[in-house]
Enzyme design. Structure first.
Site, PDB file in Angstrom:
ATOM      1  N   SER A  95      14.349 -10.566 -10.026  1.00 59.41           N
ATOM      2  CA  SER A  95      13.485  -9.830 -10.942  1.00 59.41           C
ATOM      3  C   SER A  95      13.013  -8.475 -10.435  1.00 59.41           C
ATOM      4  CB  SER A  95      12.254 -10.678 -11.313  1.00 59.41           C
ATOM      5  OG  SER A  95      12.612 -11.680 -12.218  1.00 59.41           O
ATOM      6  N   SER A 103      12.869  -9.432 -14.449  1.00 58.80           N
ATOM      7  CA  SER A 103      11.704  -9.391 -15.322  1.00 58.80           C
ATOM      8  C   SER A 103      10.739  -8.245 -15.026  1.00 58.80           C
ATOM      9  CB  SER A 103      10.935 -10.708 -15.217  1.00 58.80           C
ATOM     10  OG  SER A 103      10.448 -10.927 -13.893  1.00 58.80           O
ATOM     11  N   LYS A 160       2.583  -5.537 -11.455  1.00 56.82           N
ATOM     12  CA  LYS A 160       3.265  -6.269 -12.522  1.00 56.82           C
ATOM     13  C   LYS A 160       2.300  -7.260 -13.152  1.00 56.82           C
ATOM     14  CE  LYS A 160       7.341  -9.274 -13.177  1.00 56.82           C
ATOM     15  NZ  LYS A 160       8.468  -9.927 -12.465  1.00 56.82           N
TER      16      LYS A 160
END
Length: 475
Positions: free
Chosen positions: A193, A169, A93
């Site tokens: 997330s 996210s 990520k």
């Protein structure tokens, strides 16, 4: 490195290897029936075909991936792989640093003109294990919202319905997992997330106990922030945790490495376990269809021999506690940005930072005390119950244009996710079924602190009984 494009997807090429799990790929490497070079080439073709549709990658580096794959192939031919994930495609990520790649965190406010010369612990462990790093997956700006979009990289779309968000996210990691753009995806979870996009996208996401996977540089959300595996299968998450779930001297919160491998502990089943089921934690308003799907999923554990008991927890919503700590963290992050770049951040992010600046020390410490009380309550709860089941999210995936349609970045967080960032317990989201509209719904499995093995075992038993559906390739 290559940038994302808006080109139309090319016709499907040979992608058989690119559709396999990490465990399946490694079995083929070991037998000599496939090689990391073949797998990576097919994976890159699959990404080239599908990523223009879903936008899961913030950065892709085919040259580096091919170089890593060739080195891995040589090790397998010599009978000397570095680990059980040697040669497996993996992503990070774009909140986690990696040497040579900018970590822009979904924001124009991060200056790309930096050295970018340090690996995060997760990146370092993946390299040491011989995994093939493909690139960085998308995130909402600084990971602060539950939508899968950012001012820098745009919207990441749900592969089940392109009009919907994949959830944030860690939206890019969830889409990569669901579509098998990479079998192994390292995400983060500061308030849901990992679990929220896993639920929305039909993938498996595990938020381990805080500190199980070392994190550095320290996140702005500090002890709320967990580094997490996001995969298509439970076994792949265990493989990834085996590789990256170990301490790093740069993270003073990091836990010692577990004595046994996580993959080796998946087959225990759930027979005889005491499992609580809470459909609302005492305060959440849940979509009726989500509630029905999750209740059926909870029943599956009873069918597997567990003692499943509905419970009335009667909790007060800890969102105010979470927001006090989280808003202060955003204020600190914003203060650390170069002054000449602060105006480049999303206006709503700046507004949260201003709200955080107004929090006084007494209020902040009061929230910390309330957090401790919540953790103590769940510690005592798990004296009676081995696991807790809840929905992962209260609703299916929101429209991808939710923010534009409402004029707000204040997307509702999952009421089932942030409590367990506060308590630092391990919690996983497993795909539980589809709504009548064809949208995935997740079931959350929560364990006592340090009990990742039990959470993974329960998730594996559920996966075997209720195999996770695979999303068709989006057109």
């Amino acid at each position: 490195m290559t940038a994302r494009t808006n080109a139309a997807p090319a016709p499907a090429a040979d992608e058989d290897l690119a559709r396999l799990s990490a465990a399946e790929l490694v079995a083929l490497y070991r037998s000599g029936e496939a090689s990391p070079v073949e797998a990576v080439e097919q994976t890159l073709r699959r990404i080239a075909r599908l990523d223009p549709v879903v936008n899961a990658f913030a950065l892709l580096d085919p040259d580096a991936a091919r170089k890593d794959a060739a080195a891995s192939e040589a090790r397998w031919r010599a009978g000397a792989p570095l680990s059980a994930i040697d040669g497996v495609p993996a992503t990070l990520k774009d909140l986690l640093t990696a040497k040579g790649w900018p970590t822009l965190r979904g924001s124009h406010a991060v200056d790309p003109d930096q050295a970018w010369d340090e690996d995060s612990p997760a990146a370092a462990r993946l390299r040491e294990a011989g995994a093939v790093l493909l690139g960085k997956t998308t995130t909402s700006e600084f990971g602060w919202t539950a939508l899968a979009d950012s001012p820098l990289t745009g919207v990441t779309r749900n592969p089940w319905d392109l009009s919907r968000t994949s959830g944030g996210s860690s939206g890019g990691a969830a889409v990569s997992a669901a579509l098998n753009l990479a079998p192994l995806n390292v995400a983060t979870d500061g308030g849901g997330s990992t679990r929220l996009p896993a639920s929305n996208s039909g993938a498996f996401g595990l938020k381990p106990t805080f500190g199980r996977i070392a994190g550095y540089p320290s996140a702005h959300t500090q002890t709320l922030f967990h580094v997490a595996p996001l995969t298509r299968t439970v076994a792949d998450a265990a493989l990834l945790l085996d590789a990256i779930g170990r301490p790093d001297p740069r993270d003073w919160h990091a836990l010692p490495r577990a004595a046994d491998g996580w993959l080796d502990r998946l087959d225990g089943g759930v027979r005889g376990l005491r499992i609580a089921f809470s459909p609302d934690l005492g305060y959440a308003q849940v979509d009726a269809e989500v509630a029905e799907i999750v209740a059926r999923a909870a029943q599956a554990f009873a069918d597997l021999g567990a003692h499943v008991e509905p419970v009335e927890l009667g909790l007060d919503d800890p969102l105010t506690v979470y927001r006090t700590l989280g808003d202060a963290a955003v204020a600190r992050l914003f203060a650390n940005l170069p002054e000449d770049r602060r105006s480049l951040a999303d206006p709503n992010f700046r507004a949260v930072a201003e709200r955080g600046r107004a929090i006084d020390a007494v209020t902040y410490l009061g929230a910390a005390e309330a957090r401790e009380a919540l953790g103590r309550r769940f510690g005592l709860f798990h004296e009676r119950y081995d696991l807790l089941l809840t929905p992962t999210t209260a609703t299916p995936a929101l429209p991808a244009d939710h923010a534009a349609a409402t004029g707000s970045r204040g997307v509702p967080m999952s009421p089932f996710a942030y409590p367990f960032n506060l308590t630092q317990q391990p919690a996983a989201s497993v795909p539980a079924g589809l709504t009548t509209a064809g949208l995935p719904v997740g079931l959350q499995i929560v364990g006592r602190k340090y009990a990742e093995a039990l959470v993974l075992t329960a998730a594996s038993a559920f996966e075997a009984a209720r195999p996770f559906l695979r999303v068709p390739d989006p057109a």
